[in-house]
Scaffold this active site. Sequence first.
Site, mmCIF file in Angstrom:
data_model
loop_
_atom_site.group_PDB
_atom_site.id
_atom_site.type_symbol
_atom_site.label_atom_id
_atom_site.label_comp_id
_atom_site.label_asym_id
_atom_site.label_seq_id
_atom_site.Cartn_x
_atom_site.Cartn_y
_atom_site.Cartn_z
ATOM 1 N N ARG A 24 23.728 74.765 1.476
ATOM 2 C CA ARG A 24 23.172 73.573 2.179
ATOM 3 C C ARG A 24 22.167 73.848 3.501
ATOM 4 N NH1 ARG A 24 28.627 71.251 4.280
ATOM 5 N NH2 ARG A 24 28.708 73.378 4.457
ATOM 6 N N GLU A 29 27.667 76.985 16.552
ATOM 7 C CA GLU A 29 27.940 76.227 17.953
ATOM 8 C C GLU A 29 26.693 76.993 18.830
ATOM 9 O OE1 GLU A 29 32.810 75.602 17.684
ATOM 10 O OE2 GLU A 29 31.758 77.653 18.569
ATOM 11 N N ASP A 48 18.802 69.488 31.023
ATOM 12 C CA ASP A 48 18.140 69.958 29.827
ATOM 13 C C ASP A 48 16.642 69.839 29.436
ATOM 14 O OD1 ASP A 48 20.744 71.025 28.934
ATOM 15 O OD2 ASP A 48 20.912 69.794 27.112
ATOM 16 N N HIS A 62 8.177 81.721 36.356
ATOM 17 C CA HIS A 62 8.817 80.824 37.047
ATOM 18 C C HIS A 62 10.069 81.056 37.568
ATOM 19 C CE1 HIS A 62 6.079 78.264 34.100
ATOM 20 N NE2 HIS A 62 5.378 78.768 34.979
ATOM 21 N N LYS A 72 19.612 79.570 34.055
ATOM 22 C CA LYS A 72 19.312 78.988 32.882
ATOM 23 C C LYS A 72 19.830 79.553 31.701
ATOM 24 C CE LYS A 72 14.429 78.361 34.600
ATOM 25 N NZ LYS A 72 13.040 78.509 34.634
ATOM 26 N N TYR A 131 16.270 74.931 27.044
ATOM 27 C CA TYR A 131 17.127 75.374 28.086
ATOM 28 C C TYR A 131 17.780 74.219 28.940
ATOM 29 C CZ TYR A 131 13.014 75.001 31.236
ATOM 30 O OH TYR A 131 11.744 74.619 31.803
ATOM 31 N N ASP A 167 -0.314 78.857 36.369
ATOM 32 C CA ASP A 167 0.254 80.174 35.995
ATOM 33 C C ASP A 167 -0.666 81.416 36.428
ATOM 34 O OD1 ASP A 167 2.436 79.047 35.453
ATOM 35 O OD2 ASP A 167 2.580 79.361 33.294
#
Length: 184
Positions: A24, A29, A48, A62, A72, A131, A167
């Site tokens: 399938r 987890e 999140d 960053h 994170k 994250y 950036d």
Amino acid sequence: MAEICKTSLPGVLEIFPKVFNDQRGYFFESFRADWLEKEHVFETWVQDNQSYSQKGTVRGLHFQREPFAQAKLVRVIQGKVLDVVVDLRKDSETFGSYYSTIMDTEKHNLLYVPRGFAHGFSVLEDAIFVYKCSNYYDKESEGGILWNDPSLQIDWMVNDPIISEKDTKWQSLEEFKVTSEGGL
């Protein structure tokens, strides 16, 4: 259970969850607090984030300054990225060193990044990146290190990178040492 691997930077952990595959598809987890607790990491995740980036994009490097510094827990849910963290902890023996790893939908790996690190990634295949953060984003606390700082010598593994204007204007690691009294 997941396999937890310590990296070359103390505190940074790479996590490989157990994946169950069958006709399938797959199941795993994607997060369990007890994975980190076994490594004496106790975080409360409050935010999140999710981004989509096209191949060739570089995001980072960053970080957030106190009182909004963030740990994170990062992963890729589609595609492939080179994930990079740079140690900015002023009292660390590995200050200015970086760790990088390929994160993708085949390995389903995660990376735990403690407070005190700059974080970024380059996109090797179009990617959805997600994250968890241990603190809320605060624009006034935002900082960064120039992604292509020659002193870091990071091979981002992309040609002609797509980079945000912000950036391209971050400080070098050397400037960070001076302006941040040696680190975070």
